[in-house]
Structure formats: C-alpha cells, structure tokens
Motif scaffolding. Structure first.
Motif, PDB file in Angstrom:
ATOM      1  N   ASP A  43      62.722  17.071 -41.842  1.00 62.93           N
ATOM      2  CA  ASP A  43      62.365  18.371 -41.306  1.00 62.93           C
ATOM      3  C   ASP A  43      63.131  19.448 -42.054  1.00 62.93           C
ATOM      4  N   ASN A  96      63.618  22.483 -41.072  1.00 57.85           N
ATOM      5  CA  ASN A  96      64.284  23.426 -40.167  1.00 57.85           C
ATOM      6  C   ASN A  96      65.748  23.054 -40.043  1.00 57.85           C
ATOM      7  N   TYR A  97      66.586  24.076 -40.089  1.00 59.16           N
ATOM      8  CA  TYR A  97      68.031  23.855 -39.978  1.00 59.16           C
ATOM      9  C   TYR A  97      68.384  23.512 -38.540  1.00 59.16           C
ATOM     10  N   THR A  98      69.106  22.438 -38.361  1.00 59.87           N
ATOM     11  CA  THR A  98      69.593  22.035 -37.049  1.00 59.87           C
ATOM     12  C   THR A  98      71.106  21.970 -37.126  1.00 59.87           C
ATOM     13  N   PRO A  99      71.797  22.877 -36.431  1.00 61.82           N
ATOM     14  CA  PRO A  99      73.261  22.850 -36.512  1.00 61.82           C
ATOM     15  C   PRO A  99      73.829  21.595 -35.845  1.00 61.82           C
ATOM     16  N   THR A 100      74.877  21.076 -36.439  1.00 61.38           N
ATOM     17  CA  THR A 100      75.564  19.924 -35.865  1.00 61.38           C
ATOM     18  C   THR A 100      76.556  20.414 -34.810  1.00 61.38           C
ATOM     19  N   ASP A 140      79.163  22.349 -36.590  1.00 61.76           N
ATOM     20  CA  ASP A 140      78.719  23.696 -36.944  1.00 61.76           C
ATOM     21  C   ASP A 140      78.819  24.640 -35.749  1.00 61.76           C
ATOM     22  N   GLU A 141      78.386  24.161 -34.597  1.00 65.04           N
ATOM     23  CA  GLU A 141      78.416  24.987 -33.393  1.00 65.04           C
ATOM     24  C   GLU A 141      79.847  25.358 -32.999  1.00 65.04           C
ATOM     25  N   ASP A 162      71.527   9.215 -36.003  1.00 63.85           N
ATOM     26  CA  ASP A 162      71.703  10.665 -35.991  1.00 63.85           C
ATOM     27  C   ASP A 162      71.629  11.268 -37.393  1.00 63.85           C
ATOM     28  N   GLN A 176      67.948  11.947 -39.484  1.00 60.83           N
ATOM     29  CA  GLN A 176      67.108  13.146 -39.392  1.00 60.83           C
ATOM     30  C   GLN A 176      67.361  14.155 -40.513  1.00 60.83           C
ATOM     31  N   PHE A 177      68.512  14.066 -41.175  1.00 66.79           N
ATOM     32  CA  PHE A 177      68.859  15.009 -42.236  1.00 66.79           C
ATOM     33  C   PHE A 177      68.557  14.458 -43.628  1.00 66.79           C
TER      34      PHE A 177
END
Length: 109
Positions: free
Chosen positions: A2, A4-8, A11-12, A78, A81-82
């Motif tokens: 994907d 789309n950027y998904t923060p880990t 990151d959060e 996990d 997905q990246f």
C-alpha cells in the motif's frame, strides 16, 4: 504494498504538532533555510527519541507473550504490510516454514 503512509507506534511517539507544521512548511522555504529547518526537525526527533529511551514508557513494547517464536511471527506479519511484493513473498515463505516447524514439533513432542 500500500502506498499510503501508515505511521508506526514509534512515529506516533516522536511526532508532534510543531514538527508536523515545520515539515509541512519545509518545501516552501529556500534552500539555505530548508537545510537549517531540516536540521532542526531531525534534532527535535532525535531528542524525542532519546527522551523515549530514557523514560519508563513501555508503550513501544507490544509483545503479548514471552515466547520468542510467537513474537517473531507477529513481527513478520506486522512488517509485511510495508514490504514490496517480492519481500512479502519471502516473508510468507518464512511464515510457512515456521508453521511447518511448529506442526512437526507438535507431532513429535
């Protein structure tokens, strides 16, 4: 994979509203100013990372089990997905190998 950027979780933990504002404004600055602000952004992220290391915050630990094999499987799922398609295939192959080894271990125990 994907796009789309998904923060880990990490990151959060190190991001903030101020950092997001600086990162958003960065492309609108000239080259000299960009370099200075980029250095400031990375310094702020490094400080937040070091603060996280020195704190008692355990929110980065999401391992629900002390079983290293299970933690490895959860991590691979996990990380998958990246990954690009080829890397996902390699991870799937590893997951299948772990599954077969686990089945053999159960059968012969």
């Amino acid at each position: 994979m994907d796009n789309n950027y998904t923060p880990t979780i990490f990151d959060e933990k190190i991001q903030s509203r101020e950092l997001q504002i600086l990162k958003t404004a960065l492309p609108y600055m000239n080259g000299t100013r960009q370099r200075g602000i980029l250095t400031l952004i990375k310094s702020m992220e490094l400080k937040k990372s070091l603060d996280l290391i020195s704190s008692d915050d355990t929110s980065l630990s999401i391992c629900s089990t002390d079983n290293p094999a299970e933690n490895t499987l959860n991590m691979l799922n996990d990380v998958r997905q990246f990954c690009n398609e080829k890397d996902q295939e390699n991870i799937d192959m590893l997951l299948n190998i772990f599954s077969m080894l686990s089945a053999c271990e159960t059968m012969f125990s």
